[in-house]
Design an enzyme around this catalytic site. Structure first.
Site, mmCIF file in Angstrom:
data_model
loop_
_atom_site.group_PDB
_atom_site.id
_atom_site.type_symbol
_atom_site.label_atom_id
_atom_site.label_comp_id
_atom_site.label_asym_id
_atom_site.label_seq_id
_atom_site.Cartn_x
_atom_site.Cartn_y
_atom_site.Cartn_z
ATOM 1 N N ASN A 1 -1.807 5.344 -8.487
ATOM 2 C CA ASN A 1 -0.434 5.845 -8.556
ATOM 3 C C ASN A 1 -0.454 7.329 -8.924
ATOM 4 O O ASN A 1 -1.222 7.733 -9.792
ATOM 5 C CB ASN A 1 0.353 5.073 -9.623
ATOM 6 C CG ASN A 1 0.487 3.589 -9.298
ATOM 7 O OD1 ASN A 1 -0.416 2.978 -8.748
ATOM 8 N ND2 ASN A 1 1.616 3.005 -9.662
ATOM 9 N N THR B 1 -4.118 0.149 -6.412
ATOM 10 C CA THR B 1 -3.410 1.307 -5.851
ATOM 11 C C THR B 1 -3.419 2.422 -6.873
ATOM 12 O O THR B 1 -3.016 2.217 -8.025
ATOM 13 C CB THR B 1 -1.943 0.972 -5.500
ATOM 14 O OG1 THR B 1 -1.286 0.482 -6.678
ATOM 15 C CG2 THR B 1 -1.846 -0.034 -4.373
ATOM 16 N N GLU C 1 2.053 4.910 -4.464
ATOM 17 C CA GLU C 1 0.845 4.123 -4.738
ATOM 18 C C GLU C 1 -0.064 4.114 -3.535
ATOM 19 O O GLU C 1 0.343 3.709 -2.452
ATOM 20 C CB GLU C 1 1.230 2.676 -4.975
ATOM 21 C CG GLU C 1 2.195 2.475 -6.061
ATOM 22 C CD GLU C 1 2.514 1.007 -6.160
ATOM 23 O OE1 GLU C 1 1.763 0.185 -5.626
ATOM 24 O OE2 GLU C 1 3.533 0.721 -6.770
#
Ligand SMILES: Cc1cc2nc3c(=O)[nH]c(=O)nc-3n(C[C@H](O)[C@H](O)[C@H](O)COP(=O)(O)O)c2cc1C
Ligand SMILES: Nc1ncnc2c1ncn2[C@@H]1O[C@H](COP(=O)(O)OP(=O)(O)O)[C@@H](O)[C@H]1O
Ligand SMILES: [Mg+2]
Length: 216
Positions: A46, A44, A114
């Site tokens: 961020n 993910t 995220e």
């Protein structure tokens, strides 16, 4: 804890994003806790969440879907993007699923945004199967990311196991994919010549990066 109920296959109205969506977010890709790839096998990207509560009080903690673009000027050539020769480069728009919140399974004390970037919708879905392989690109820390949030999927939950969290994120990817495959949402990805002025403006905002935001 996650309710023991079957999931809806799509989220949000078929007619297209309803107020407050689309919501625009952007920022440089920063380091998280390093769990996405390592623990979950789900990377993910961020972005900073510091001003989120003041700037976007409408974004309650939860899981959302939308579309993203990465600044081609500060992506390495290995990502198939340009190398910064242009003043204002147009970026590829990709589907995304994201989480905003405290990750109750990990009990974070700070809020995070995220984003998991999915493969183009023209490719077969790697998450349609029971043993999914989540999309993985070469790392792009420091790159400017733009995101248009197009709809809300669900609240964040705690889970009985890591496997249960991964399975729910797999379903989120499928819900995001099916939601974005609808005609009114496709217009944010592809210019079919029929989109409204506002949709065209949102798509242009998403895919345009100027020199100021470049890393090099
Ligand atoms: C689509 C999506 C849904 C998520 N849903 C939850 C959730 O319901 N509960 C939770 O604790 N974390 C959830 N997460 C967050 C993961 O726990 C998180 O991505 C992981 O901790 C990685 O964090 P890191 O980027 O700091 O390494 C979700 C992530 C994504 C991409
Ligand atoms: N499909 C993808 N979606 C989002 N980030 C990706 C993807 N593929 C590779 N990455 C890279 O992986 C990083 C995120 O991995 P993750 O394990 O979540 O680390 P962190 O905890 O630092 O966020 C992103 O910052 C990006 O550089
Ligand atoms: Mg991450």
């Amino acid at each position: 804890m996650r309710p023991d109920k079957p999931r809806d296959p799509v989220a949000g109205p078929d007619a297209g994003p309803a107020s407050p969506y689309p919501v625009r977010l952007s920022g440089p890709v920063i380091k998280g806790f390093g769990r996405g790839s390592k623990d979950l096998g789900i990377p993910t990207a961020n972005i900073p969440a510091d001003d989120l509560s003041e700037q976007h009080p409408e974004l309650t903690s939860g899981v959302y879907y939308g579309v993203v673009a990465l600044d081609p000027q500060n992506l390495s050539q290995g990502n198939g993007a340009t190398n910064g020769a242009e003043k204002s480069a147009s970026a590829t728009i990709l589907p995304a699923v994201l989480s905003i919140g405290y990750n109750p399974f990990y009990k974070n004390t700070v809020r995070s945004v995220e984003i998991h970037i999915m493969p183009p919708l023209t490719q077969p879905s790697p998450t349609a199967v029971a043993q999914p392989k989540f999309n993985r690109l070469p790392d792009f820390y420091g790159t400017q990311l733009k995101l248009l949030i197009l709809g809300y999927i669900r609240p964040e939950y705690d889970y009985v196991s890591l496997e249960a969290l991964i399975e729910d994120i797999r379903i989120d990817c499928e819900v995001a994919r099916q939601s974005l495959l609808r005609e009114a949402y496709q217009q944010y990805i592809l210019d079919d010549g029929n989109a409204s002025g506002q949709v065209n403006e949102d798509r242009k905002w998403l895919a345009t990066f100027d020199e100021v935001s470049a890393k090099f």
